[in-house]
Design a protein around this motif. Sequence first.
Motif, PDB file in Angstrom:
ATOM      1  N   GLN A  11       0.829  -1.197   0.000  1.00 27.80           N
ATOM      2  CA  GLN A  11       0.000   0.000   0.000  1.00 27.80           C
ATOM      3  C   GLN A  11       0.871   1.256   0.000  1.00 27.80           C
ATOM      4  O   GLN A  11       0.545   2.235  -0.679  1.00 27.80           O
ATOM      5  N   ALA A  12       1.973   1.226   0.725  1.00 29.46           N
ATOM      6  CA  ALA A  12       2.900   2.361   0.733  1.00 29.46           C
ATOM      7  C   ALA A  12       3.487   2.566  -0.665  1.00 29.46           C
ATOM      8  O   ALA A  12       3.629   3.708  -1.114  1.00 29.46           O
ATOM      9  N   ARG A  13       3.800   1.492  -1.312  1.00 31.97           N
ATOM     10  CA  ARG A  13       4.324   1.589  -2.681  1.00 31.97           C
ATOM     11  C   ARG A  13       3.297   2.220  -3.607  1.00 31.97           C
ATOM     12  O   ARG A  13       3.626   3.045  -4.471  1.00 31.97           O
ATOM     13  N   ASN A  24       9.869  -0.464  -7.228  1.00 28.74           N
ATOM     14  CA  ASN A  24       9.449  -1.854  -7.310  1.00 28.74           C
ATOM     15  C   ASN A  24       9.393  -2.425  -5.895  1.00 28.74           C
ATOM     16  O   ASN A  24       9.803  -1.781  -4.924  1.00 28.74           O
ATOM     17  N   ALA A  25       8.877  -3.623  -5.758  1.00 34.27           N
ATOM     18  CA  ALA A  25       8.690  -4.231  -4.436  1.00 34.27           C
ATOM     19  C   ALA A  25      10.016  -4.370  -3.691  1.00 34.27           C
ATOM     20  O   ALA A  25      10.084  -4.169  -2.477  1.00 34.27           O
ATOM     21  N   ARG A  26      11.073  -4.688  -4.413  1.00 32.57           N
ATOM     22  CA  ARG A  26      12.383  -4.854  -3.775  1.00 32.57           C
ATOM     23  C   ARG A  26      12.904  -3.532  -3.209  1.00 32.57           C
ATOM     24  O   ARG A  26      13.447  -3.487  -2.110  1.00 32.57           O
ATOM     25  N   ALA A  31      13.837  -0.073   1.645  1.00 32.15           N
ATOM     26  CA  ALA A  31      13.605   1.155   2.404  1.00 32.15           C
ATOM     27  C   ALA A  31      13.004   0.860   3.775  1.00 32.15           C
ATOM     28  O   ALA A  31      13.192   1.620   4.718  1.00 32.15           O
ATOM     29  N   ALA A  32      12.308  -0.260   3.879  1.00 31.64           N
ATOM     30  CA  ALA A  32      11.656  -0.618   5.142  1.00 31.64           C
ATOM     31  C   ALA A  32      12.538  -1.472   6.042  1.00 31.64           C
ATOM     32  O   ALA A  32      12.359  -1.470   7.256  1.00 31.64           O
TER      33      ALA A  32
END
Length: 79
Positions: A11-13, A24-26, A31-32
């Motif tokens: 959702q943050a993406r 992208n997801a990676r 970042a998290a």
Amino acid sequence: MQQPCYIDLEQARQVLAEMGIELNARQMKRAADKDANGQRKLPFFVDPIEGKLKIEKGSLVRIYRELQVQAENSAKTPP
């Protein structure tokens, strides 16, 4: 006062994508995740119920807006 809205990595993406920041997801996961010093690039936390990383939506948007303002304030103005 507005209630906090906690969102997960995907959702943050999506929120960032709506702002024109395509990750992208990676990249989002990186970042998290905590670095070698135990710090995160963004203020994600582990949800105690679900055990998933979450962030407050308003905080995420505010961070990017503050960085934009800092960049604008530090930009050189033409003579």
